[in-house]
Write a protein that holds these residues in place. Structure first.
Motif, PDB file in Angstrom:
ATOM      1  N   MET A  38       0.872  -1.177   0.000  1.00  0.00           N
ATOM      2  CA  MET A  38       0.000   0.000   0.000  1.00  0.00           C
ATOM      3  C   MET A  38       0.910   1.229   0.000  1.00  0.00           C
ATOM      4  SD  MET A  38      -3.066  -1.026   2.601  1.00  0.00           S
ATOM      5  CE  MET A  38      -4.049   0.375   2.107  1.00  0.00           C
ATOM      6  N   PRO A  39       1.446   1.593  -1.188  1.00  0.00           N
ATOM      7  CA  PRO A  39       2.457   2.648  -1.252  1.00  0.00           C
ATOM      8  C   PRO A  39       2.012   3.952  -0.587  1.00  0.00           C
ATOM      9  CG  PRO A  39       2.283   1.557  -3.364  1.00  0.00           C
ATOM     10  CD  PRO A  39       1.155   1.047  -2.519  1.00  0.00           C
ATOM     11  N   GLN A  40       2.862   4.426   0.286  1.00  0.00           N
ATOM     12  CA  GLN A  40       2.620   5.693   0.956  1.00  0.00           C
ATOM     13  C   GLN A  40       3.580   6.742   0.417  1.00  0.00           C
ATOM     14  OE1 GLN A  40       2.869   5.113   5.160  1.00  0.00           O
ATOM     15  NE2 GLN A  40       1.229   3.612   5.170  1.00  0.00           N
ATOM     16  N   GLU A  41       3.121   7.981   0.433  1.00  0.00           N
ATOM     17  CA  GLU A  41       3.890   9.110  -0.080  1.00  0.00           C
ATOM     18  C   GLU A  41       4.484   9.874   1.098  1.00  0.00           C
ATOM     19  OE1 GLU A  41       2.969  13.148  -2.670  1.00  0.00           O
ATOM     20  OE2 GLU A  41       1.333  11.812  -2.134  1.00  0.00           O
ATOM     21  N   HIS A  42       5.815  10.038   1.061  1.00  0.00           N
ATOM     22  CA  HIS A  42       6.522  10.778   2.098  1.00  0.00           C
ATOM     23  C   HIS A  42       7.346  11.885   1.454  1.00  0.00           C
ATOM     24  CE1 HIS A  42       6.184   7.913   5.622  1.00  0.00           C
ATOM     25  NE2 HIS A  42       5.617   7.242   4.637  1.00  0.00           N
ATOM     26  N   THR A  43       7.536  12.967   2.165  1.00  0.00           N
ATOM     27  CA  THR A  43       8.421  14.020   1.683  1.00  0.00           C
ATOM     28  C   THR A  43       9.858  13.678   2.072  1.00  0.00           C
ATOM     29  OG1 THR A  43       8.152  15.330   3.694  1.00  0.00           O
ATOM     30  CG2 THR A  43       6.663  15.822   1.865  1.00  0.00           C
ATOM     31  N   GLY A  59      10.765  13.244   5.624  1.00  0.00           N
ATOM     32  CA  GLY A  59      10.211  14.534   5.992  1.00  0.00           C
ATOM     33  C   GLY A  59       8.770  14.477   6.454  1.00  0.00           C
ATOM     34  N   GLY A  60       8.182  13.289   6.437  1.00  0.00           N
ATOM     35  CA  GLY A  60       6.806  13.135   6.902  1.00  0.00           C
ATOM     36  C   GLY A  60       5.894  12.522   5.855  1.00  0.00           C
ATOM     37  N   ARG A  61       4.887  11.829   6.338  1.00  0.00           N
ATOM     38  CA  ARG A  61       3.929  11.148   5.462  1.00  0.00           C
ATOM     39  C   ARG A  61       2.858  12.118   4.990  1.00  0.00           C
ATOM     40  NH1 ARG A  61      -0.881   7.727   6.792  1.00  0.00           N
ATOM     41  NH2 ARG A  61      -1.339   6.671   4.844  1.00  0.00           N
ATOM     42  N   LEU A  62       2.545  12.053   3.687  1.00  0.00           N
ATOM     43  CA  LEU A  62       1.508  12.896   3.108  1.00  0.00           C
ATOM     44  C   LEU A  62       0.211  12.127   2.880  1.00  0.00           C
ATOM     45  CD1 LEU A  62       3.590  14.846   0.458  1.00  0.00           C
ATOM     46  CD2 LEU A  62       2.797  15.659   2.676  1.00  0.00           C
ATOM     47  N   GLY A  63       0.299  10.830   2.733  1.00  0.00           N
ATOM     48  CA  GLY A  63      -0.874  10.004   2.434  1.00  0.00           C
ATOM     49  C   GLY A  63      -0.457   8.835   1.574  1.00  0.00           C
TER      50      GLY A  63
END
Length: 76
Positions: A38-43, A59-63
């Motif tokens: 379930m690929p998550q997007e992070h900065t 840098g943190g999870r965006l969703g």
């Protein structure tokens, strides 16, 4: 990048990463994709050197990342 032709993992060097990134428009934003199921997007966070390696901080999870991301990374 990150695997040689037989599928075994290999270490990625700074030069490898720079070569890969040269293919893209330098004005594009960069994100990290994590968790193949379930690929998550992070900065991208801070970048530093320690213990003889370069570290790229989260840098943190965006969703969740778009479905296309997993497809293009070969995760599906």
């Amino acid at each position: 990048m990150g695997r040689h032709r037989r599928g075994a993992k290999r270490e990625v060097t700074v030069a490898d990463l720079i070569d890969e990134l040269r293919r893209f428009d330098p004005r594009m934003e960069v994100r990290l994709a994590m968790q193949p199921r379930m690929p998550q997007e992070h900065t991208v966070g801070a970048v530093t050197e320690a213990d003889g390696m370069v570290w790229i901080g989260d840098g943190g999870r965006l969703g969740y990342a778009p479905d296309e991301v997993g497809d293009r990374l070969g995760w599906t």
